[in-house]
Design a protein around this motif. Structure first.
Motif, PDB file in Angstrom:
ATOM      1  N   SER A  87       0.826  -1.214   0.000  1.00  0.00           N
ATOM      2  CA  SER A  87       0.000   0.000   0.000  1.00  0.00           C
ATOM      3  C   SER A  87       0.858   1.261   0.000  1.00  0.00           C
ATOM      4  O   SER A  87       0.527   2.250  -0.649  1.00  0.00           O
ATOM      5  N   ALA A  88       1.971   1.196   0.751  1.00  0.00           N
ATOM      6  CA  ALA A  88       2.856   2.361   0.805  1.00  0.00           C
ATOM      7  C   ALA A  88       3.406   2.675  -0.586  1.00  0.00           C
ATOM      8  O   ALA A  88       3.467   3.831  -0.996  1.00  0.00           O
ATOM      9  N   ALA A  89       3.786   1.613  -1.318  1.00  0.00           N
ATOM     10  CA  ALA A  89       4.325   1.815  -2.664  1.00  0.00           C
ATOM     11  C   ALA A  89       3.254   2.387  -3.594  1.00  0.00           C
ATOM     12  O   ALA A  89       3.526   3.261  -4.421  1.00  0.00           O
ATOM     13  N   LEU A  90       2.010   1.894  -3.437  1.00  0.00           N
ATOM     14  CA  LEU A  90       0.906   2.407  -4.254  1.00  0.00           C
ATOM     15  C   LEU A  90       0.725   3.902  -4.007  1.00  0.00           C
ATOM     16  O   LEU A  90       0.634   4.691  -4.941  1.00  0.00           O
ATOM     17  N   ASN A  91       0.680   4.266  -2.714  1.00  0.00           N
ATOM     18  CA  ASN A  91       0.481   5.673  -2.366  1.00  0.00           C
ATOM     19  C   ASN A  91       1.614   6.539  -2.863  1.00  0.00           C
ATOM     20  O   ASN A  91       1.395   7.618  -3.399  1.00  0.00           O
ATOM     21  N   ARG A  92       2.831   6.036  -2.660  1.00  0.00           N
ATOM     22  CA  ARG A  92       4.013   6.808  -3.053  1.00  0.00           C
ATOM     23  C   ARG A  92       3.964   7.149  -4.536  1.00  0.00           C
ATOM     24  O   ARG A  92       4.219   8.270  -4.944  1.00  0.00           O
ATOM     25  N   ASP A  93       3.594   6.139  -5.360  1.00  0.00           N
ATOM     26  CA  ASP A  93       3.618   6.350  -6.806  1.00  0.00           C
ATOM     27  C   ASP A  93       2.253   6.729  -7.372  1.00  0.00           C
ATOM     28  O   ASP A  93       2.094   6.835  -8.592  1.00  0.00           O
ATOM     29  N   GLY A  94       1.276   6.909  -6.476  1.00  0.00           N
ATOM     30  CA  GLY A  94      -0.056   7.308  -6.938  1.00  0.00           C
ATOM     31  C   GLY A  94      -0.683   6.300  -7.884  1.00  0.00           C
ATOM     32  O   GLY A  94      -1.323   6.661  -8.865  1.00  0.00           O
ATOM     33  N   LEU A  95      -0.490   5.013  -7.601  1.00  0.00           N
ATOM     34  CA  LEU A  95      -1.024   3.970  -8.477  1.00  0.00           C
ATOM     35  C   LEU A  95      -2.211   3.265  -7.826  1.00  0.00           C
ATOM     36  O   LEU A  95      -2.408   3.349  -6.617  1.00  0.00           O
ATOM     37  N   SER A  96      -3.004   2.594  -8.638  1.00  0.00           N
ATOM     38  CA  SER A  96      -4.074   1.766  -8.090  1.00  0.00           C
ATOM     39  C   SER A  96      -3.655   0.309  -8.239  1.00  0.00           C
ATOM     40  O   SER A  96      -2.704  -0.008  -8.954  1.00  0.00           O
ATOM     41  N   ILE A  97      -4.372  -0.564  -7.538  1.00  0.00           N
ATOM     42  CA  ILE A  97      -4.009  -1.981  -7.522  1.00  0.00           C
ATOM     43  C   ILE A  97      -3.970  -2.563  -8.936  1.00  0.00           C
ATOM     44  O   ILE A  97      -3.072  -3.326  -9.279  1.00  0.00           O
ATOM     45  N   GLU A  98      -4.914  -2.123  -9.763  1.00  0.00           N
ATOM     46  CA  GLU A  98      -5.015  -2.690 -11.121  1.00  0.00           C
ATOM     47  C   GLU A  98      -3.756  -2.396 -11.943  1.00  0.00           C
ATOM     48  O   GLU A  98      -3.356  -3.192 -12.778  1.00  0.00           O
ATOM     49  N   ASN A  99      -3.145  -1.218 -11.731  1.00  0.00           N
ATOM     50  CA  ASN A  99      -1.966  -0.927 -12.554  1.00  0.00           C
ATOM     51  C   ASN A  99      -0.652  -0.918 -11.763  1.00  0.00           C
ATOM     52  O   ASN A  99       0.329  -0.331 -12.184  1.00  0.00           O
ATOM     53  N   ALA A 100      -0.661  -1.615 -10.621  1.00  0.00           N
ATOM     54  CA  ALA A 100       0.564  -1.719  -9.824  1.00  0.00           C
ATOM     55  C   ALA A 100       1.542  -2.656 -10.529  1.00  0.00           C
ATOM     56  O   ALA A 100       1.134  -3.631 -11.146  1.00  0.00           O
ATOM     57  N   PRO A 101       2.850  -2.366 -10.454  1.00  0.00           N
ATOM     58  CA  PRO A 101       3.826  -3.247 -11.100  1.00  0.00           C
ATOM     59  C   PRO A 101       3.964  -4.605 -10.403  1.00  0.00           C
ATOM     60  O   PRO A 101       4.497  -5.541 -10.990  1.00  0.00           O
ATOM     61  N   VAL A 102       3.499  -4.698  -9.154  1.00  0.00           N
ATOM     62  CA  VAL A 102       3.559  -5.977  -8.441  1.00  0.00           C
ATOM     63  C   VAL A 102       2.150  -6.555  -8.359  1.00  0.00           C
ATOM     64  O   VAL A 102       1.249  -5.940  -7.783  1.00  0.00           O
ATOM     65  N   SER A 103       1.961  -7.730  -8.957  1.00  0.00           N
ATOM     66  CA  SER A 103       0.653  -8.367  -8.947  1.00  0.00           C
ATOM     67  C   SER A 103       0.513  -9.228  -7.696  1.00  0.00           C
ATOM     68  O   SER A 103       1.488  -9.451  -6.960  1.00  0.00           O
ATOM     69  N   ALA A 104      -0.697  -9.732  -7.468  1.00  0.00           N
ATOM     70  CA  ALA A 104      -0.924 -10.629  -6.333  1.00  0.00           C
ATOM     71  C   ALA A 104      -0.041 -11.865  -6.453  1.00  0.00           C
ATOM     72  O   ALA A 104       0.522 -12.346  -5.469  1.00  0.00           O
ATOM     73  N   GLU A 105       0.110 -12.362  -7.679  1.00  0.00           N
ATOM     74  CA  GLU A 105       0.949 -13.539  -7.913  1.00  0.00           C
ATOM     75  C   GLU A 105       2.397 -13.250  -7.495  1.00  0.00           C
ATOM     76  O   GLU A 105       3.055 -14.074  -6.859  1.00  0.00           O
ATOM     77  N   MET A 106       2.891 -12.080  -7.863  1.00  0.00           N
ATOM     78  CA  MET A 106       4.281 -11.730  -7.556  1.00  0.00           C
ATOM     79  C   MET A 106       4.492 -11.566  -6.050  1.00  0.00           C
ATOM     80  O   MET A 106       5.482 -12.058  -5.495  1.00  0.00           O
ATOM     81  N   LEU A 107       3.537 -10.877  -5.405  1.00  0.00           N
ATOM     82  CA  LEU A 107       3.687 -10.692  -3.961  1.00  0.00           C
ATOM     83  C   LEU A 107       3.608 -12.043  -3.249  1.00  0.00           C
ATOM     84  O   LEU A 107       4.378 -12.323  -2.317  1.00  0.00           O
TER      85      LEU A 107
END
Lengths: 95, 478
Positions: B353-373
């Protein structure tokens, strides 16, 4: 029920219809007559009658949620009094 | 003498339909001016509106979620007023027979208590166009793209008694409509608009005159605006004045509310049933069709996260804050065979979540997917990497350097669990620090931390900390 000058002026302002000063009395009489007719109808016994939403005894049909209309703003705006940058122009609405 | 605050909210939720409520024009946001306004939306004479079927199911869904009475027969009315962005001279809406009747929504207050807020009704209506100022001086430009967009206006009972309660209700409704997928909740784009009716009264007295606060597009400002408005009304009455019924705008820079219009007659809308539209009938089959596809609601999901995954109430609340986050978390848990849901929760709510907030991204376009995490968390669970190394792996994944396994492999980050190798490191550090060893033996037990630090450093952070501790103890005690 009778309407006076004030009511006619108020209603015409809401409806954005210009009523000339000399016509106000005549309009007041006509509108009052219409209201009298409703008062007369109000005397009918409507106990248990469901209010009618539409004169046709039918229900609303639907369309599927699909985009079927293409951009036609040039055609639609051809009859607009004033257009700039694809916007309809109207007299300024805020100060 | 004390004051009692009474607040009711009107929320306009834009429904997620592809086309308008009464026409086949697109509702996509941000299109060129007037490119998505067809003859119906422009109010051309002789056009006949036909209701979009999709709004029916979405309305039923909200009704079910609010435990509301459904308007099995609802009727469209015309609300008459003149404004250039409403080309027909009326708004098609529902007055006496709304599609959703009395319902309720439970909110949680700051002290943890629950409060049930009544929902008076929710009715279908069309949105207006937009006025654009400044294109031509002295004139107003009209863009009708938004005209005819489907809205559900959700009206609450006047059940809230503070700005905080009002915002808690608004947030809860915001969360709910997004969970249901009936509204995208985007407040910046105006998909979810909150109007607040605020009044004050002496306890036991009848309701005071209310002022309506409009056009505020963040929860933070809604709260501030209501607080300011309450203060203004109390000061006004206490100094002998009277509150007038009006619409007020909030100026966030000056932190004041200002009157927008006071013309009482503007509120005489002369509603009447719309002759262009017939009564809308909902059948039991329509309701059943929606019931079977209803998603799990936020409160139920929150309770399940606590019971099924043993999470704290706090974690469960954060994870269910949005449906996307809840689904992301559940996916990570499932992919790690539910071996450590708490660890998954920690990563989802903090690092990710911190990375999402930092880069202003949403879950759908995050570079890390659920599979990767999940791939990375699996390596934490099987002790291949430590928590510290995991942060490094996560950052590398976020930078697009590959999967956790690829990064661990290419950067040589695999945790050292080979006892021989760790023992060699322990020996080396002890041999290089004879003074500290003496000090430890002389009773300075805090030297332990120093040794562990040195060994971890020598291993590049890759030694298994548990093994390091164990071996170190053995060596020092021998």
């Amino acid at each position: 029920m009778s309407l006076g000058k004030t009511e006619v002026e108020y209603i015409s302002r809401l409806a954005q219809i210009e009523v000339r000063e000399e016509d106000v009395d005549g309009v007041a009489t006509k509108l009052s007559n219409i209201l009298d007719l409703f008062t007369q109808m109000g005397a009918a016994d409507t106990q248990g009658v469901e209010p009618m939403a539409h004169p046709l005894d039918a229900v609303q049909r639907f369309r599927a949620d699909v985009v079927t209309e293409v951009d036609q703003h040039e055609k639609l705006q051809a009859i607009a009094p004033s257009v700039t940058q694809a916007h309809y122009l109207v007299p300024q609405v805020i100060e | 003498m004390s004051w009692e605050v009474v607040i009711g909210l009107e929320i306009h939720a834009q429904l997620t339909t592809k086309s308008k409520i009464f026409s086949g024009a697109s509702t996509a946001y941000g299109a060129a001016p007037n490119s998505q306004a067809c003859a119906i939306d422009a109010g051309m004479p002789g056009m006949l509106p036909v209701l979009n079927h999709a709004v029916l199911g979405k309305s039923i869904m909200l009704g079910l979620a609010l435990d509301a009475e459904l308007g099995m027969r609802s009727v469209f009315d015309r609300k008459n007023y003149f404004y250039p962005d409403s080309p027909k001279g009326y708004q098609t809406t529902q007055m006496d027979f709304p599609i959703v009747g009395q319902g309720k929504l439970e909110i949680e207050l700051e002290d943890g208590r629950k409060k049930v807020i009544g929902v008076t009704r929710a009715h279908l209506e069309e949105d207006a166009g937009k006025s654009v100022h400044g294109i031509v001086p002295g004139q107003t430009g009209i863009d009708l793209n938004r005209s005819g967009t489907a809205l559900l206006e959700i009206v609450s009972d006047p059940d809230m008694s503070s700005a905080k309660e009002a915002v808690a209700y608004a947030k809860k409704m915001h969360e709910l409509v997004q969970y249901l997928g009936i509204c995208d909740g985007n407040m910046q784009e105006g998909s979810f608009r909150v109007d607040s009716n605020v009044s004050v009264r002496r306890p036991g007295e009848p309701l005071g005159t209310r002022a309506e606060l409009k056009n505020i597009n963040s929860f933070k400002f809604i709260e501030k605006a209501i607080e300011i408005e309450i203060e203004r009304q109390i000061e006004l009455i206490e100094s002998g004045g009277k509150v007038v019924q009006e619409t007020r705008l909030y100026d966030s820079e000056k932190d004041v509310t200002r009157s927008m219009r006071t013309k009482e007659e503007a509120n005489d809308y002369r509603y009447f049933p719309c002759p262009d539209l017939l009564p809308v009938i909902i059948t039991e089959a329509d309701v059943e069709a929606v019931r079977v596809v209803m998603p799990e609601l936020p409160d139920a999901k929150r309770a399940r996260f606590v019971s099924e995954f043993n999470l704290s109430d706090y974690d469960a609340a954060v994870l269910t804050g949005s449906r996307a986050m809840a689904e992301f978390f559940e996916k990570v848990v499932a992919l790690t065979d539910a071996k450590d849901p708490k660890l998954c929760a920690n990563w989802a709510t903090s690092g990710f979540s911190a990375a999402l907030n930092r880069d202003g991204l949403s879950i759908e376009n995050a570079p890390v997917s659920a599979e990767m995490l999940a791939g990375m968390i699996s390596r934490l669970i099987d002790n291949s990497i430590s928590g510290k190394i995991a942060k490094q792996v996560f950052d590398a994944m976020w930078q697009g350097e590959g999967s956790a396994d690829e990064i661990i492999e290419s950067k040589g980050l695999k945790q050292i669990t080979d006892t021989g190798a760790i023992e060699a490191l322990v020996d080396e550090v002890l041999a290089n620090n004879p003074d500290q060893v003496e000090a430890y033996k002389g009773g300075q037990e805090k030297m332990m931390g120093y040794f562990v630090g040195q060994i971890m450093k020598a291993s590049g952070g890759q030694a298994n900390p548990g093994q390091v501790n164990k071996l170190l103890m053995t060596k020092l005690k021998s």
